[in-house]
Write an enzyme that holds these catalytic residues in place. Structure first.
Site, mmCIF file in Angstrom:
data_model
loop_
_atom_site.group_PDB
_atom_site.id
_atom_site.type_symbol
_atom_site.label_atom_id
_atom_site.label_comp_id
_atom_site.label_asym_id
_atom_site.label_seq_id
_atom_site.Cartn_x
_atom_site.Cartn_y
_atom_site.Cartn_z
ATOM 1 N N ASN A 125 0.836 -1.191 0.000
ATOM 2 C CA ASN A 125 0.000 0.000 0.000
ATOM 3 C C ASN A 125 0.878 1.250 0.000
ATOM 4 O OD1 ASN A 125 -2.635 1.605 0.685
ATOM 5 N ND2 ASN A 125 -1.158 2.244 2.217
ATOM 6 N N GLU A 126 0.862 1.994 -1.110
ATOM 7 C CA GLU A 126 1.425 3.341 -1.234
ATOM 8 C C GLU A 126 2.941 3.424 -1.108
ATOM 9 O OE1 GLU A 126 -2.507 5.948 0.073
ATOM 10 O OE2 GLU A 126 -0.768 5.953 1.404
ATOM 11 N N CYS A 127 3.642 2.300 -1.045
ATOM 12 C CA CYS A 127 5.106 2.376 -0.912
ATOM 13 C C CYS A 127 5.755 2.938 -2.176
ATOM 14 C CB CYS A 127 5.676 1.002 -0.585
ATOM 15 S SG CYS A 127 5.088 0.318 0.984
ATOM 16 N N SER B 31 -0.191 -0.318 -4.792
ATOM 17 C CA SER B 31 -1.422 0.446 -4.966
ATOM 18 C C SER B 31 -1.213 1.798 -4.299
ATOM 19 C CB SER B 31 -2.613 -0.277 -4.319
ATOM 20 O OG SER B 31 -3.794 0.467 -4.478
#
Length: 865
Positions: free
Chosen positions: A459-461, A514
Site C-alpha cells: 500500500n502506497e510504498c 497500490s
C-alpha cells in the site's frame, strides 16, 4: 441365537471394527489452549493468561493495566512493548496421540519474536507474526506433565540495534515512535508484524506480543495430506476444468489412492492410484464439471459454494481427509490498451464488474478480541451496503480463515495486499527470505478461496518513494542510500512477491503496488488505480469529487466523528466533549489539524454546529454527503471508471476517522448513504452548466425499463414547482443519461435555495430507487424548522418508528440516549413533506424506556440560528 441374527451381529461387529480401525489411522489434533500463565521475564509473579491472546489483554484481565482505549490510558501502557514476557503451561498427551509415529507442535501465529521450549529443550525460534511455525516434538513428549514455555522478546529491544546499525533512516510515515518514547527511532520496518501496531493516522500505538493464533499438537502415522490446491484452469457456464494438486507427506515409499469427492453432487470427480516417495509428494489430478453452478458476487447472483473433500487411502483404509468449500468462477483482471489509456477492471464469469466496496483494516488493535460474531457483522455490513469488494489493506494482517470464509459465503471479493504499507523496508538477506516464506504461508493458505481477487505488493510504498519526496530526500542525503533502498524495493515487490504468487497461485493477478500506473510511480489517471486525497488532504472543495476521474479508485475518503453515544463510552466526562480537549485530540490520529479541518469544511459547506453533540452529528452528515458525491461520480463514469473502494470500512479502536462504521460496529451516516449509492440501480442527478442530467447506472446483467420522475419540491411544504415523468429503458451493466433539462425550466422561477430536486425510478417489478439533489450549498439552503411527528409500534425484536413532517426535513437522525446496542434500518434520511417514512429499530428496551430515550434530530436542530 439363530443364523440370521448371528450374521447381523457379526456384520455390525465388523463395521464397528472397521470404523475404529479407520479412526485410529486418522491424524490426531490436540489444542494446547488451557492452563497458561505469564509474567514479566525479570519478575517472579505469575498471572493467569488466555491463549490465543496478547500480553496487553492478559494484563487487562488481571487488572494490571487499565483499558488503553479509555480516555488517555494509551499513554500509560507504552512500557509494555519494551519488556520481555514468558508464557508457560503444562499438559498431558492423550495416549492415542502419543502412539503416533509423527508429532508436530504447530503454532499458527506467534507475535513476534519467540523462543519455544518443550520440557526444557528449545524447539523453535520465531521472528515473524505472519508465519506459521512447526517443530518435530515426538521424542520430547511424555504422557503426563509436559512443560511448554514461550519466551517473547520485546520487539522494540530486538529491532533497536538493527535501526542503529543503518547509517540512514528507513522512512515509515505512520510509525508513532514519539508516542512510544522512542523519539525518531521508527523501528517498525525491521519487525515483521502488523504495521498499524506501531500507530497510524487512525489508530493508537500499541505494540503487542503474544501467542495470537491457535497452538496444537498434530500427530499422524505413515502418511498425511499436507495441502490441497484447486486451480480453476478454465470456467464457463458449460464446463469447469479444475486441476488439483494434492501434497502428501510420507515416511516411506508406498502405494496409496487419492480421491476428490464432490459432496454437493454426491459424485467422485476423480480417483488416482499413486506411488509415494519418502518426503513430500505433489500429486496432480484433474476433473471437468459439466454446467457448474457459478459463484457470483453480492448483487449479481448466488455465491454458490460446492463442498469438496479430498481423501487419502492406504491399504484400502482412509488415512486422511481435507474438506473445502469452493466457488466455481472465472475471475480476471483486465488491463488492456483503449482509446483513453489502459483499462483496469475485474471480469467475473465473462462479465465486466464494477467494484463497489471499501478498504478494510483489522477490527481491533488486540486481534484476539475479534470474535466470529464481529467478523460476521463486519462482512454482513458490507453486504447490506451493496458492496461486492473489500480491500485488505497492507498495514494490518492477513486475516483469519473465517474472514475469507464469510467473504466466500456472501459474495464479497477480496483485494489482498501483502503486509507492507507507507514505508520502505530493508528487504535483503535474512529479512527478504523471511518475507518470502511469509508470502508462501499466506498464499498457500488463502488461494482456494473464491473471494481472492488479486494480490498486491504493498500500500502506497511506490507512490511514497516517487511522490512523497522520499527519493529526492535520499538522493540529496547520499545517492548510494537511495540506490540501496531502490534495489531492496525492486527485489521485494518486482521479483520476490510476484514469484511466490506465480508459483503458488498460478493464474492469479499480482499488482506491484497500490496505487499503480507504472514502475516509476506516475500518477496517471488513465492507467491503473488511484488513491484520491486532494479533498481531505489537499483541502479542495467537496465539488472536486464530481470531476476527478480514474480507471479505478482504490482509496478516497473523508473524516467524521463517531456518534455521540459511542463517544461517551470512551470519553464519558463532560470536560472531554470539545474539539480541542486532550481526550478528543488523543482519539484523533490524523494530525493536530484534522479536527479543525472537519470544522473548517463544515463552516465552508454547512453551518456552525451549536454544541459538541451537534458537531458529531454534522460531521457525519458532511462525511456522508462527501462520499455520496464521490461514489455517484465514480459510478456515473462507468465504464471508464470501474471501481470505487472508499477509505475505510471499520475502526480498530474508538476514534474520529474516515470509517463508515465506528469501533463498536455502529453505522455512521456514510454507511447508510452507501446503501443507496451502491445499489444495483443508481439514479443520479448532476448539473452540467445550466442543464440537469439524470443518469441511471445499472449493475444488472440484463436491461430494465420503468418510470422516471423528476420534480422540484419546495422546502417549506408548498408543493411541487415542476414535475416531469417519462418511461425510460436502462441498458445492462453501464451508465446512461436518461433525462436532461435546463435548470431554469425545472425551477420555473423559484430560487435554488428554496427547492430540492427529488428523482425516482420505479422498475417494472415495482421496486423504487430515489435520490435528492441540491442546487446550492447546504449552508445556503433555506431550510425551515422541521417539527417531526413520530409514532412507533412494537414488533418482534424492537419497534417500527414512523416519522412524518409537513416540510422538508434534512438528514433526520434517530438515536437512543444512553444505548448503543441497537440497530436502525435507515438513518440520516431526508423526509419529504407529507410522505411518512418507517424504519425498524432493533432494541431490547421496553416501550416506556424506548419512548423516553428516542431522540430525533434534523439539520436545523443542530446549527446555530
Amino acid at each position: 441365537m439363530n443364523m440370521k441374527v448371528k450374521m447381523k451381529f457379526y456384520i455390525v461387529l465388523l463395521n464397528l471394527l472397521l470404523l475404529f480401525t479407520a479412526v485410529d489411522a486418522q491424524p490426531v489434533l490436540q489444542y494446547l489452549h488451557e492452563g497458561w500463565s505469564f509474567r514479566q521475564a525479570w519478575g517472579t509473579n505469575w498471572y493467569g493468561a488466555t491463549v490465543p491472546g496478547t500480553v496487553h489483554t492478559d494484563l487487562m484481565d488481571n487488572k494490571l493495566i487499565d483499558d488503553p482505549f479509555y480516555r488517555l490510558n494509551e499513554r500509560g501502557v507504552q512500557w509494555v512493548d519494551k519488556e520481555d514476557w514468558i508464557y508457560r503451561t503444562t499438559f498431558d498427551v492423550a495416549p492415542e496421540l502419543l502412539a503416533k509415529r509423527n508429532i508436530v507442535l504447530h503454532f499458527e501465529g506467534l507475535d513476534t519474536y519467540a523462543d519455544v521450549t518443550l520440557n526444557g529443550k528449545k524447539v523453535l525460534a520465531a521472528d515473524n507474526m505472519f508465519r506459521e511455525w512447526q517443530a518435530d516434538v515426538r521424542s520430547l513428549l511424555k504422557e503426563h506433565g509436559n512443560e511448554l514455555q514461550v519466551y517473547l522478546h520485546s520487539p522494540i529491544k530486538v529491532a533497536m540495534p538493527k535501526w542503529e546499525a543503518v547509517p540512514f533512516q528507513y522512512r515509515s510515515s505512520n510509525d508513532q515512535s514519539e508516542n512510544g518514547g522512542l523519539l525518531n527511532r521508527k523501528v517498525g520496518v525491521f519487525v515483521r508484524k502488523a504495521g498499524y501496531h506501531f500507530g497510524w493516522d487512525w489508530g493508537p500505538r500499541l505494540v503487542t506480543s503474544g501467542i495470537w493464533r491457535p497452538v496444537a499438537l498434530e500427530a499422524w502415522d505413515e502418511v498425511r495430506i499436507d495441502d490441497v490446491f484447486y486451480n480453476q484452469k478454465s470456467v464457463t457456464a458449460n464446463q469447469a476444468v479444475i486441476d488439483v494438486t494434492v501434497e502428501v507427506l510420507s515416511d516411506k515409499e508406498t502405494e496409496a489412492s487419492v480421491s476428490v469427492i464432490n459432496r454437493t453432487d454426491s459424485r467422485t470427480e476423480c480417483r488416482k492410484l499413486i506411488r509415494l516417495n519418502k518426503g513430500m509428494n505433489k500429486i496432480p489430478v484433474s476433473f471437468t464439471m459439466k454446467k457448474p453452478r457459478l459463484w457470483w458476487t453480492n448483487g449479481l447472483g448466488e455465491p454458490f459454494l460446492y463442498d469438496f473433500a479430498t481423501t487419502l487411502e492406504l491399504d484400502g483404509k482412509q488415512i486422511d481427509i481435507t474438506e473445502d468449500k469452493l466457488g466455481i468462477r472465472s475471475l480476471k483482471v483486465v488491463t488492456a490498451p483503449d482509446e483513453h489509456g489502459e483499462s483496469f477492471y475485474f471480469e467475473l464469469n465473462g462479465k465486466p464488474l464494477f467494484a463497489k466496496g471499501a478498504n478494510y483494516i483489522p477490527c481491533d488493535n488486540f486481534l484476539t478480541r475479534v470474535t466470529d460474531s464481529i467478523y460476521e457483522k463486519t462482512v454482513q455490513d458490507a453486504v447490506s451496503a451493496n458492496m461486492n469488494m473489500l480491500r485488505i489493506w497492507g498495514g494490518g494482517v492477513y486475516e483469519k480463515d473465517i474472514f475469507y470464509d464469510l467473504c466466500d459465503k456472501y459474495g464479497i471479493l477480496v483485494w489482498q495486499d501483502f503486509m507492507f504499507a507507507c514505508s520502505v523496508f530493508p528487504a535483503e538477506g535474512e529479512l527478504l527470505e523471511n518475507i518470502r516464506k511469509e508470502a508462501i504461508d499466506n498464499v498457500r493458505r488463502l488461494r482456494n478461496h473464491s473471494c481472492i481477487a488479486l494480490w498486491c505488493g504493498n500500500n502506497e510504498c511506490l507512490d511514497a518513494w516517487f511522490n512523497w519526496n522520499w527519493k529526492n530526500t535520499y538522493d540529496k542525503q547520499n545517492p548510494a542510500y537511495s540506490d540501496i533502498i531502490w534495489k531492496q524495493f525492486k527485489d521485494q515487490y518486482f521479483v520476490t512477491l510476484p514469484a511466490v504468487v506465480e508459483e503458488y497461485h498460478p493464474g492469479a493477478c499480482y499488482r506491484k503496488s497500490s496505487p499503480y500506473s507504472d514502475d516509476k510511480g506516475t500518477r496517471n489517471h488513465t492507467v491503473g488505480d488511484m488513491h484520491y486525497w486532494e479533498v481531505w488532504q489537499g483541502l479542495k472543495p467537496l465539488s472536486e469529487f464530481k470531476h476527478e476521474r480514474s480507471r479505478f479508485f482504490s482509496e478516497y475518503g473523508f473524516q467524521s466523528f463517531p456518534e455521540f453515544e459511542s463517544i461517551k463510552r470512551y470519553a464519558p466526562l463532560q470536560e472531554d466533549w470539545n474539539l480541542t480537549s486532550e481526550v478528543m485530540m488523543a482519539h484523533q490520529r490524523g494530525g493536530a489539524t484534522a479536527n479543525k479541518r472537519i470544522n473548517d469544511f463544515l463552516l465552508s459547506e454547512y453551518r456552525q454546529p451549536k454544541d459538541f453533540r451537534s458537531f458529531t452529528y454534522m460531521s457525519q452528515l458532511l462525511q456522508a454527503d462527501a462520499m455520496k458525491i464521490a461514489m455517484e461520480a465514480h459510478r456515473r463514469d462507468m465504464p471508464y471508471c470501474m471501481g470505487s473502494l472508499v477509505w475505510q470500512h471499520n475502526d480498530c479502536w474508538p476514534v474520529a476517522s474516515w470509517s463508515s462504521r465506528d469501533y463498536y460496529g455502529r453505522w455512521k451516516a456514510q454507511h447508510y448513504f452507501t446503501v443507496k449509492s451502491f445499489a444495483d440501480l443508481l439514479v443520479s442527478p448532476i448539473e452540467d452548466g445550466n442543464v440537469l442530467q439524470v443518469y441511471i447506472v445499472s449493475d444488472r446483467l440484463k436491461p430494465t425499463s420503468g418510470e422516471l420522475k423528476v420534480c422540484a419540491l419546495r422546502l417549506d411544504g408548498g408543493g411541487i414547482v415542476k414535475e416531469f415523468t417519462r418511461r425510460v429503458t436502462v441498458p445492462a451493466n453501464t451508465s446512461t443519461v436518461v433525462w436532461r433539462e435546463t435548470v431554469d425550466k425545472l425551477l420555473d422561477g423559484a430560487n435554488k435555495e428554496d427547492v430540492v430536486i427529488h428523482v425516482s425510478y420505479k422498475d417494472k417489478t415495482g421496486k423504487e430507487y430515489t435520490n435528492n439533489y441540491f442546487l446550492a450549498k447546504q449552508k445556503d439552503m433555506h431550510y425551515v424548522t422541521a417539527r417531526i411527528n413520530k409514532d412507533f409500534v412494537a414488533v418482534e425484536g424492537g419497534y417500527d418508528v414512523t416519522l412524518s413532517c409537513d416540510v422538508f426535513a434534512r438528514g433526520v437522525f434517530l438515536s437512543l440516549k444512553g444505548d448503543i446496542d441497537n440497530f436502525i434500518s435507515d438513518n440520516y434520511m431526508d423526509i419529504l413533506p407529507g410522505k411518512p417514512v418507517t424504519v425498524r429499530v432493533t432494541t431490547d428496551l421496553p416501550g416506556l424506556q424506548f419512548a423516553e430515550r428516542l431522540q430525533v434530530t434534523s439539520f436545523l436542530d443542530a446549527v446555530e440560528l
